[in-house]
Design a protein around this motif. Sequence first.
Motif, PDB file in Angstrom:
ATOM      1  N   UNK A 304       0.826  -1.206   0.000  1.00 54.36           N
ATOM      2  CA  UNK A 304       0.000   0.000   0.000  1.00 54.36           C
ATOM      3  C   UNK A 304       0.860   1.256   0.000  1.00 54.36           C
ATOM      4  N   UNK A 305       1.935   1.242   0.790  1.00 54.79           N
ATOM      5  CA  UNK A 305       2.848   2.398   0.843  1.00 54.79           C
ATOM      6  C   UNK A 305       3.466   2.628  -0.528  1.00 54.79           C
ATOM      7  N   UNK A 306       3.875   1.549  -1.180  1.00 52.03           N
ATOM      8  CA  UNK A 306       4.478   1.673  -2.515  1.00 52.03           C
ATOM      9  C   UNK A 306       3.496   2.322  -3.487  1.00 52.03           C
ATOM     10  N   UNK A 307       2.255   1.854  -3.461  1.00 45.58           N
ATOM     11  CA  UNK A 307       1.259   2.403  -4.378  1.00 45.58           C
ATOM     12  C   UNK A 307       1.025   3.876  -4.118  1.00 45.58           C
ATOM     13  N   UNK A 308       0.995   4.274  -2.859  1.00 43.69           N
ATOM     14  CA  UNK A 308       0.811   5.682  -2.520  1.00 43.69           C
ATOM     15  C   UNK A 308       1.966   6.529  -3.028  1.00 43.69           C
ATOM     16  N   UNK A 309       3.189   6.052  -2.819  1.00 45.48           N
ATOM     17  CA  UNK A 309       4.351   6.827  -3.235  1.00 45.48           C
ATOM     18  C   UNK A 309       4.393   6.982  -4.752  1.00 45.48           C
ATOM     19  N   UNK A 310       4.159   5.900  -5.476  1.00 46.72           N
ATOM     20  CA  UNK A 310       4.297   5.936  -6.932  1.00 46.72           C
ATOM     21  C   UNK A 310       3.132   6.677  -7.592  1.00 46.72           C
ATOM     22  N   UNK A 311       2.001   6.714  -6.948  1.00 40.18           N
ATOM     23  CA  UNK A 311       0.848   7.368  -7.565  1.00 40.18           C
ATOM     24  C   UNK A 311       0.644   8.807  -7.099  1.00 40.18           C
ATOM     25  N   UNK A 312       1.377   9.238  -6.036  1.00 39.95           N
ATOM     26  CA  UNK A 312       1.097  10.571  -5.505  1.00 39.95           C
ATOM     27  C   UNK A 312       2.316  11.349  -5.012  1.00 39.95           C
ATOM     28  N   UNK A 313       3.498  10.705  -4.869  1.00 42.05           N
ATOM     29  CA  UNK A 313       4.595  11.394  -4.180  1.00 42.05           C
ATOM     30  C   UNK A 313       5.953  11.198  -4.849  1.00 42.05           C
ATOM     31  N   UNK A 314       5.972  10.970  -6.141  1.00 47.36           N
ATOM     32  CA  UNK A 314       7.218  10.708  -6.870  1.00 47.36           C
ATOM     33  C   UNK A 314       7.414  11.773  -7.938  1.00 47.36           C
ATOM     34  N   UNK A 332      -0.205  14.228  -0.409  1.00 46.88           N
ATOM     35  CA  UNK A 332      -0.468  13.668  -1.724  1.00 46.88           C
ATOM     36  C   UNK A 332      -0.459  14.769  -2.779  1.00 46.88           C
ATOM     37  N   UNK A 333       0.271  14.541  -3.847  1.00 47.12           N
ATOM     38  CA  UNK A 333       0.399  15.449  -4.986  1.00 47.12           C
ATOM     39  C   UNK A 333       1.155  16.731  -4.645  1.00 47.12           C
ATOM     40  N   UNK A 334       1.789  16.786  -3.498  1.00 46.73           N
ATOM     41  CA  UNK A 334       2.601  17.950  -3.153  1.00 46.73           C
ATOM     42  C   UNK A 334       4.002  17.753  -3.732  1.00 46.73           C
ATOM     43  N   UNK A 335       4.194  18.240  -4.954  1.00 50.05           N
ATOM     44  CA  UNK A 335       5.443  18.039  -5.688  1.00 50.05           C
ATOM     45  C   UNK A 335       5.889  19.364  -6.318  1.00 50.05           C
ATOM     46  N   UNK A 336       6.214  20.341  -5.495  1.00 44.62           N
ATOM     47  CA  UNK A 336       6.605  21.652  -6.032  1.00 44.62           C
ATOM     48  C   UNK A 336       7.949  21.586  -6.746  1.00 44.62           C
ATOM     49  N   UNK A 337       8.109  22.417  -7.742  1.00 44.58           N
ATOM     50  CA  UNK A 337       9.370  22.473  -8.470  1.00 44.58           C
ATOM     51  C   UNK A 337      10.351  23.467  -7.857  1.00 44.58           C
ATOM     52  N   UNK A 338       9.855  24.630  -7.458  1.00 39.22           N
ATOM     53  CA  UNK A 338      10.739  25.694  -6.988  1.00 39.22           C
ATOM     54  C   UNK A 338      11.462  25.322  -5.711  1.00 39.22           C
ATOM     55  N   UNK A 562      -0.425  14.572 -13.445  1.00 40.02           N
ATOM     56  CA  UNK A 562      -1.792  14.557 -12.957  1.00 40.02           C
ATOM     57  C   UNK A 562      -2.204  15.995 -12.609  1.00 40.02           C
ATOM     58  N   UNK A 563      -3.397  16.427 -12.997  1.00 34.78           N
ATOM     59  CA  UNK A 563      -3.790  17.822 -12.742  1.00 34.78           C
ATOM     60  C   UNK A 563      -3.807  18.211 -11.269  1.00 34.78           C
TER      61      UNK A 563
END
Length: 682
Positions: A304-314, A332-338, A562-563
């Motif tokens: 479950x942890x793997x699925x969360x990381x690969x689908x929302x935190x990579x 989840x989905x917090x992936x800022x570039x700056x 992902x939007x």
Amino acid sequence: MKKHVLAACLLGAAGPALAQQAVADYPIQAVSFTKVKLADNFWLPRLKTNTDVTIPASFQRCEATNRVKNFEMAAAKSGKFATTFPFDDTDIYKTIEGASYSLSLYPDEHLKEYVDLLIAKVAAAQEPDGYLYTARTIDPAHPHPWAGMARWEKERELSHELYNSGHLYEAAVAHYQATGQKNFLNIALKNADLVCATFGPGKRAVAPGHEIVEMGLVKLYRVTGQPKYLQTAKFFLDQRGHYNGYDPKSPDEWRNGQYWQDDKPVVAQMEAEGHAVRAEYLYSAMADVAALTGDKPLLTAVDSIWQNMVSKKLYVTGGTGAVPSGERFGNNYELPNATAYNETCASVADVYWQQRMFQLHGDSKYADVMEKVLYNGLISGVGLDGKSFFYSNAMLVKNSASFPQTEPARAGWFDCSCCPTNLARLFPSLPGYVYGQHANDVYVNLFVSSTADLLVNNKKVSLTQQNNYPWEGGLKFIVNPATATDFSLLLRVPGWAQSQALPSDLYTFADPAAAPGVTLKVNGQPVAVKLRNGYAMLARKWKKGDVVEMTLPMDVRRVVANPRVKDDIGKVALQRGPIVYCAEWADNNGKVTNVIVPSTARFTVAYHPELLNGVTTLTTTVPTVQVDEATNSIQTVPQTLTAIPYYAWANRGKGEMTVWFPARVLDVDLVTRPALQAEQKK
């Protein structure tokens, strides 16, 4: 779990066994790095640079920064701890680990003598009962402030005593596997015996503050067959979730149980959380213990942890740990570039974790993620010179007064130098990640020119890869069994070659139907690609000189996020094969954050052997936003865009870099001249 005979079947390594015992284990075993000889144009020079430059530089810096002196003072029980952090001991352990792997690949008597000298200093620093922690042993009455007055008193938080032990165990096993010597292994076993005597049911209980001791104990169990090492590793896992430690008055609101992965029992953890390096070491240990004990709730949790990381935190480069405060996974989905953090050590830990997930499940998606990390987010952490490094790996660098990050530059060393020494130990172990084996199934996970010596059906089989990967998609495999033999050859068909940017919906290709398919031939004759868990399976009686050819499409693909990833809305990244690209100032008139890559852009692909140690570049003509100060206006002007592999950036000085490009103009940020001048004066 399948039963196996336990020898020294270390992940990525094998060697003489101290004990043998029938136990549950990973269904798929890694083919030992000692059985794989590289001839690869991409990886072999990097391994040679690691041997010739990175490892000697690491040892030299351990000497110059008094890390070695700490052991000498601990042996004399005199002096004052001379470095910054209580985990500085591990830089020596990790570099010895890398040197050990390297000695197996490139024998070097001088290096061997130096390693033995360091091991003798470590032995002298060890206390009679096995305790080994220079930050206390040098002056027990005045230990490091993070350590507390008594042993392990602050282990849950900052002392890193068990973290030091974990890296000791990993290094000692690698040294034993590579050399057959027990001088380092005996030190580790003495310390591990103390740990096992101290912690366990009815004894002391703690969830280690920085995980890795669990992985190290499992490796000692594999080498010795002694159940106490595995039992103690599982005990440490089971201690999580009994103490949250959250302090609402703390200025660092992230400093709670979640930061240490200690807010819930491990079997109840379903998302990647907290400090990314600690987390991925923990998840690797969870996979180890699940495989070796058959613990199904543990397996369910790590899946479950793997699925969360690969689908929302990579990150698209394979980087993990988005948030600088706490070097941690974000929401989840917090992936800022700056402000992307992406610690290099997290990529190292992720490679360990992905390998273990593949060995558990035999699905190509884990090797897909491992490949993404290896070719992008991991090797970006070391400069092409082998002795300059990134601690964090940026996604965007911009010359602007409104930008929150200064231009990064690679550094030769850090006060906390975990990343350089982690890379030093990973690189030479790479041959052990290329192949896997389960009974009559032989897996090819990484496309690295090499020859592997296998034993299939008790018959010797030589398997040779020939390719120019990752620049070209033509792959050749030559099978040479001693005598004709039946087995299945499983060749990973990368997700990116099947129009899947990632095994989740976190990233997709903008044109998923654009790429042609994968082709497969056996002895020159086309065969259908029959997939099993993402692998092209060829089951046949193999004869000497059989040749398999697989061709992968190497089109330039636009990647969209992902939007829900707000920073990447309306933007595209560029990928060709496994390589993610960026644009850097040096190739683009000093500026890249003004570049637009519309859907109509068409790229020219060219290999440049003289550029950045040899890279394939992407070029196209695109609109760029230009400011005309004379007319106080903004316009778009056509310009040639040159993109280079992300891993190769920041080897030509400081300047702008970006991975994500707007596909069209949506908005313009205005920076006034006084603000810009004020920024330039800083």
